[in-house]
Write a protein that holds these residues in place. Structure first.
Motif, PDB file in Angstrom:
ATOM      1  N   ALA A 235      40.955  38.551  40.814  1.00  0.00           N
ATOM      2  CA  ALA A 235      39.515  38.808  40.703  1.00  0.00           C
ATOM      3  C   ALA A 235      38.732  38.019  41.746  1.00  0.00           C
ATOM      4  O   ALA A 235      37.786  38.543  42.357  1.00  0.00           O
ATOM      5  CB  ALA A 235      39.036  38.444  39.292  1.00  0.00           C
ATOM      6  N   ASP A 236      39.124  36.764  41.988  1.00  0.00           N
ATOM      7  CA  ASP A 236      38.442  35.959  43.001  1.00  0.00           C
ATOM      8  C   ASP A 236      38.765  36.438  44.405  1.00  0.00           C
ATOM      9  O   ASP A 236      37.914  36.400  45.302  1.00  0.00           O
ATOM     10  CB  ASP A 236      38.834  34.485  42.845  1.00  0.00           C
ATOM     11  N   ILE A 237      40.005  36.880  44.610  1.00  0.00           N
ATOM     12  CA  ILE A 237      40.390  37.410  45.918  1.00  0.00           C
ATOM     13  C   ILE A 237      39.550  38.634  46.250  1.00  0.00           C
ATOM     14  O   ILE A 237      39.101  38.826  47.390  1.00  0.00           O
ATOM     15  CB  ILE A 237      41.894  37.757  45.938  1.00  0.00           C
ATOM     16  N   ARG A 238      39.295  39.460  45.264  1.00  0.00           N
ATOM     17  CA  ARG A 238      38.525  40.686  45.489  1.00  0.00           C
ATOM     18  C   ARG A 238      37.061  40.422  45.799  1.00  0.00           C
ATOM     19  O   ARG A 238      36.360  41.305  46.292  1.00  0.00           O
ATOM     20  CB  ARG A 238      38.634  41.592  44.250  1.00  0.00           C
ATOM     21  N   LYS A 239      36.586  39.201  45.516  1.00  0.00           N
ATOM     22  CA  LYS A 239      35.202  38.849  45.838  1.00  0.00           C
ATOM     23  C   LYS A 239      35.013  38.542  47.318  1.00  0.00           C
ATOM     24  O   LYS A 239      33.879  38.465  47.799  1.00  0.00           O
ATOM     25  CB  LYS A 239      34.772  37.628  45.010  1.00  0.00           C
ATOM     26  N   ILE A 240      36.116  38.354  48.030  1.00  0.00           N
ATOM     27  CA  ILE A 240      36.051  38.035  49.456  1.00  0.00           C
ATOM     28  C   ILE A 240      35.776  39.315  50.236  1.00  0.00           C
ATOM     29  O   ILE A 240      36.387  40.358  49.984  1.00  0.00           O
ATOM     30  CB  ILE A 240      37.368  37.396  49.929  1.00  0.00           C
TER      31      ILE A 240
ATOM     32  N   THR B 208      45.361  42.843  30.546  1.00  0.00           N
ATOM     33  CA  THR B 208      44.005  42.408  30.912  1.00  0.00           C
ATOM     34  C   THR B 208      43.666  42.662  32.380  1.00  0.00           C
ATOM     35  O   THR B 208      42.517  42.483  32.785  1.00  0.00           O
ATOM     36  CB  THR B 208      43.834  40.904  30.631  1.00  0.00           C
ATOM     37  N   GLY B 209      44.676  43.060  33.169  1.00  0.00           N
ATOM     38  CA  GLY B 209      44.448  43.230  34.591  1.00  0.00           C
ATOM     39  C   GLY B 209      44.423  41.917  35.350  1.00  0.00           C
ATOM     40  O   GLY B 209      44.172  41.890  36.554  1.00  0.00           O
ATOM     41  N   HIS B 210      44.708  40.807  34.633  1.00  0.00           N
ATOM     42  CA  HIS B 210      44.662  39.477  35.243  1.00  0.00           C
ATOM     43  C   HIS B 210      45.938  39.224  36.035  1.00  0.00           C
ATOM     44  O   HIS B 210      47.045  39.416  35.541  1.00  0.00           O
ATOM     45  CB  HIS B 210      44.509  38.420  34.151  1.00  0.00           C
TER      46      HIS B 210
END
Length: 293
Positions: free
Chosen positions: A12-17, A69-71
């Motif tokens: 999820a954090d990677i996708r924020k880049i 959860t997709g996590h």
């Protein structure tokens, strides 16, 4: 980046880049395989040594919760060659930025920034300043600290003493050059301290008790466990937790926010103050029996 620690990011954090918002496990896997295969070559022409090594060491993708959860979590260690290059390229810049935030006087900040810029020059380890040049470095206006004795006491010596403390990576030495009985020039020499880990530890510690530590009047350094939030990247608590808390499934560091919250609740139940003299020892012992479940 220069520390030998495991780095972790969620998908999820990677996708924020920017530019990485469409990544999935299927695309992350070959990406890290490519990074692990990258070879770094660093030719140190001064030492006449060529260093060859990898960028990524021991990357891991944890997708146990992906189906529910997709996590997804990606963890990796940077290779030794990369860490060395990172340390040499920007580690001092990071320490210098932290030092500026922690120095207590304007004079210390101005002198440190000026000498740090000179320190980057090769084959130069000192500089002579006329008194007027040094006053300009300190930003002292006309009519203030006009007597050299006052200028020396309240600006030069005070700034040098603070810079030479554990707050910066530089150690300064001052020599005075006189014409007759009048100081005409002030020579400031510099060198990088041998123990930069000590500097980093002090910058990571709370300001409480810093003056006592610097003056050598505190037999036991004052140390306080954070009153809120995670202990990640907060020393010495991050290091203690990683070294002593049992790993999840034998590999993963527990969530450091949950760990910190649990410890604070435990201290509250036991009426143990977070600024107690033995809080560091208490936290170390407690971590050894911590369970994330």
């Amino acid at each position: 980046m220069a520390d030998d620690v495991q780095h972790t990011m969620s998908l999820a954090d990677i996708r924020k880049i920017d530019g990485m918002d469409n990544h999935t496990r299927a695309s992350i896997t070959p990406l890290f395989a490519e990074l692990a295969a990258a070879v770094l070559i660093h030719d140190d022409t001064e030492k006449k040594r060529v260093r060859i090594g990898g960028m990524i060491d021991d990357a891991e993708i944890d997708y146990r919760e992906e189906s529910t959860t997709g996590h997804l979590v990606v963890s990796w260690y940077f290779g030794r060659t990369f860490r060395r290059m990172a340390q040499e390229s920007n580690h001092w810049a990071i320490l210098d930025r932290q030092a500026v935030f922690h120095l207590g006087s304007k004079y210390s900040v101005l002198l440190f920034q000026h000498i740090a810029s000179l320190q980057n020059l090769k084959h130069k380890t000192s500089k002579r300043f006329t008194v007027s040049e040094l006053r300009a470095v300190f930003g002292i206006p006309e009519g203030k600290l006009t007597r050299f004795s006052n200028f020396n006491t309240w600006a030069i010596k005070a700034a040098v003493d603070e810079i030479n403390s554990d707050l910066t990576r530089l150690h300064l030495t001052v020599n005075y050059h006189k014409i007759g009985r009048t100081v005409a020039e002030v020579e400031i020499a510099w060198e990088v301290k041998a123990d930069l880990a000590k500097v980093k530890d002090e910058l990571d510690r709370p300001k409480v008790g810093r003056k006592a530590r610097r003056d050598g009047t505190a037999e036991i350094p004052v140390i306080v466990f954070p009153a809120s939030g995670s202990v990640k990247d907060t020393q010495p608590w991050d290091r203690i937790a990683r070294d002593n808390a049992p790993r999840i499934d034998g590999r993963h560091v527990p969530d450091l926010r949950n760990l910190a919250d649990t410890f604070r609740r435990w201290c509250g139940e036991k009426s143990i103050p977070l600024d107690g003299s033995s809080i560091e020892k208490t936290f170390t012992t407690w971590c050894k029996s911590y369970s994330a479940r």
